[in-house]
Design a protein around this motif. Sequence first.
Motif, mmCIF file in Angstrom:
data_model
loop_
_atom_site.group_PDB
_atom_site.id
_atom_site.type_symbol
_atom_site.label_atom_id
_atom_site.label_comp_id
_atom_site.label_asym_id
_atom_site.label_seq_id
_atom_site.Cartn_x
_atom_site.Cartn_y
_atom_site.Cartn_z
ATOM 1 N N ARG A 107 0.824 -1.210 0.000
ATOM 2 C CA ARG A 107 0.000 0.000 0.000
ATOM 3 C C ARG A 107 0.858 1.259 0.000
ATOM 4 N NH1 ARG A 107 -5.252 -0.628 2.374
ATOM 5 N NH2 ARG A 107 -6.018 -2.712 1.847
ATOM 6 N N GLU A 108 1.851 1.299 0.898
ATOM 7 C CA GLU A 108 2.677 2.495 1.021
ATOM 8 C C GLU A 108 3.453 2.779 -0.263
ATOM 9 O OE1 GLU A 108 5.234 2.823 4.393
ATOM 10 O OE2 GLU A 108 3.679 2.199 5.809
ATOM 11 N N SER A 109 4.052 1.742 -0.837
ATOM 12 C CA SER A 109 4.867 1.956 -2.037
ATOM 13 C C SER A 109 4.010 2.418 -3.206
ATOM 14 C CB SER A 109 5.637 0.682 -2.391
ATOM 15 O OG SER A 109 4.752 -0.368 -2.736
ATOM 16 N N MET A 110 2.799 1.862 -3.328
ATOM 17 C CA MET A 110 1.926 2.280 -4.420
ATOM 18 C C MET A 110 1.442 3.711 -4.222
ATOM 19 S SD MET A 110 -0.233 -1.096 -5.529
ATOM 20 C CE MET A 110 -0.779 -0.259 -7.009
ATOM 21 N N ALA A 111 1.177 4.078 -2.966
ATOM 22 C CA ALA A 111 0.770 5.455 -2.684
ATOM 23 C C ALA A 111 1.902 6.427 -3.020
ATOM 24 C CB ALA A 111 0.357 5.594 -1.225
ATOM 25 N N LYS A 112 3.127 6.055 -2.671
ATOM 26 C CA LYS A 112 4.284 6.909 -2.982
ATOM 27 C C LYS A 112 4.456 7.101 -4.476
ATOM 28 C CE LYS A 112 6.948 5.747 1.170
ATOM 29 N NZ LYS A 112 8.117 5.000 1.702
ATOM 30 N N GLU A 113 4.064 6.074 -5.252
ATOM 31 C CA GLU A 113 4.192 6.152 -6.710
ATOM 32 C C GLU A 113 3.006 6.870 -7.357
ATOM 33 O OE1 GLU A 113 6.712 5.261 -8.649
ATOM 34 O OE2 GLU A 113 7.891 4.685 -6.884
ATOM 35 N N GLY A 114 2.050 7.306 -6.519
ATOM 36 C CA GLY A 114 0.919 8.063 -7.049
ATOM 37 C C GLY A 114 -0.205 7.222 -7.605
ATOM 38 N N ALA A 115 -0.318 5.977 -7.153
ATOM 39 C CA ALA A 115 -1.415 5.112 -7.604
ATOM 40 C C ALA A 115 -2.757 5.664 -7.129
ATOM 41 C CB ALA A 115 -1.218 3.696 -7.072
ATOM 42 N N ALA A 116 -3.818 5.273 -7.817
ATOM 43 C CA ALA A 116 -5.176 5.559 -7.361
ATOM 44 C C ALA A 116 -5.711 4.314 -6.653
ATOM 45 C CB ALA A 116 -6.065 5.920 -8.542
ATOM 46 N N PHE A 117 -6.594 4.516 -5.683
ATOM 47 C CA PHE A 117 -7.097 3.410 -4.867
ATOM 48 C C PHE A 117 -8.627 3.371 -4.912
ATOM 49 C CE2 PHE A 117 -2.923 4.396 -3.342
ATOM 50 C CZ PHE A 117 -2.369 3.174 -2.994
ATOM 51 N N SER A 124 -0.991 3.039 9.001
ATOM 52 C CA SER A 124 -1.100 4.446 9.410
ATOM 53 C C SER A 124 -0.460 5.392 8.397
ATOM 54 C CB SER A 124 -0.477 4.652 10.794
ATOM 55 O OG SER A 124 0.890 4.296 10.788
ATOM 56 N N GLN A 125 0.688 4.999 7.832
ATOM 57 C CA GLN A 125 1.347 5.868 6.852
ATOM 58 C C GLN A 125 0.525 5.940 5.566
ATOM 59 O OE1 GLN A 125 4.081 7.699 7.578
ATOM 60 N NE2 GLN A 125 3.761 8.698 5.592
ATOM 61 N N TYR A 126 0.004 4.808 5.135
ATOM 62 C CA TYR A 126 -0.879 4.786 3.961
ATOM 63 C C TYR A 126 -2.090 5.677 4.202
ATOM 64 C CZ TYR A 126 -4.811 2.983 1.234
ATOM 65 O OH TYR A 126 -5.936 2.870 0.453
ATOM 66 N N ARG A 127 -2.656 5.610 5.406
ATOM 67 C CA ARG A 127 -3.838 6.414 5.717
ATOM 68 C C ARG A 127 -3.527 7.908 5.637
ATOM 69 N NH1 ARG A 127 -4.918 4.203 10.039
ATOM 70 N NH2 ARG A 127 -6.438 2.703 9.288
#
Length: 409
Positions: free
Chosen positions: A87-97, A128-131
């Motif tokens: 989750r965190e790595s995908m969020a850092k790469e700007g993925a949509a969820f 928590s970081q993903y959130r």
Amino acid sequence: MTHQELLDKYADLAVKVGVNIQPDQWLYIGASIENAPFVRLVTKKAYEAGARQVFVDWADDEVNRMRYDLAPEDSFSEFPEWKRIERESMAKEGAAFMNIVSASPDLLKGVDPEKISSFQQAAGKALSQYRKYIQSDKVSWTVIAAPSAGWAKKVFPDHSEEEAVSSLWNAIFKAVRVDQPDPVAAWKEHDETLHEKAAYLNAKKYTKLHYTAPGTDLTIELPKGHLWAGAGSINEKGHTFMANMPTEEVFTVPHKDGVNGTVTNTKPLSYGGNIIDGFTLTFENGRIVDVKADEGEQILKKLIGTDEGSQRLGEVALVPHKSPISQSNVLFYNTLFDENASNHLAIGSAYAFCVEGGKTMNEEELASSGLNSSITHVDFMIGSDQMSIDGINEDGTAEPVFKNGDWAF
């Protein structure tokens, strides 16, 4: 329109308005295997819109229930490290969820509340970081729904399973405006209407809100620089998205230390695979000091005891009693829908974007601005046609915001 045509429009809406997928962007979908055909349709729409790759995190209600019935008790305090990193790595790469909710409200009925609480805490801490990416609008995200047999039978208990699923699909289509000739245009108009309400409240800059209704007499202080939001959001790259579909609310943050009085729920809360209902919360200086519930009291107490922040509020949301979802007279037993039929509050974390400059603040700065922090965020419904809300100005004078469950302006 046929059912398949409505499904096609729904998938298109979720991709183009919900996450507003961009060319060459990743999309992460969380969904149940029970809705695999719909997930495949969403995936197809995403690729057609230019998605680089679509990842699906599948869940199975029956397997989840087996775990709670059969797995070692100490396993519920664990959360896989690889899922946190994913989750965190995908969020850092700007993925949509995109999260497609469908679980039965009674999935974990009868399960030891300690197991549910342990898992919620473990998942909350790990993610928590993903959130933070989600709650500060750094990435695009949306929550939509698709029926499961268990959920459909809960909503329509007198129907056969097939009829219940069909009826729930139709209720969802109507709630998200897919039954209209041009759903994308309908959502644009709806977005503008909600932003007009938010703009009015932002211009007022009320210091407090005072709620009155049967079983409710609650005062909520609003932080300086608080911002009302509604419907569409904008991520850090400037792309719009719709976090919840449906949505009928405008919302902001309460001051974490400024909530006093008593509030009573008006719709059941589906949480942790259980129903919580007939409950009253009493607040002193922001903290919940007393809890009573007719159903699910232990589950509710475990939720409130998750961490320091779960004893306080993180969201204040206004929804007219005459909203389309409320007028449908369907009790969905699902917060995504029921919160959009009723004024509601949320236990737990606050949205950073609901205070001036909040998107770039660190945790200490957010806390000093009065925003609550927690590993959980759970909405519960408090509105009715008997609720009135006054906005309190800095000089202490009061103005009606809601009267008899509807906007007073």
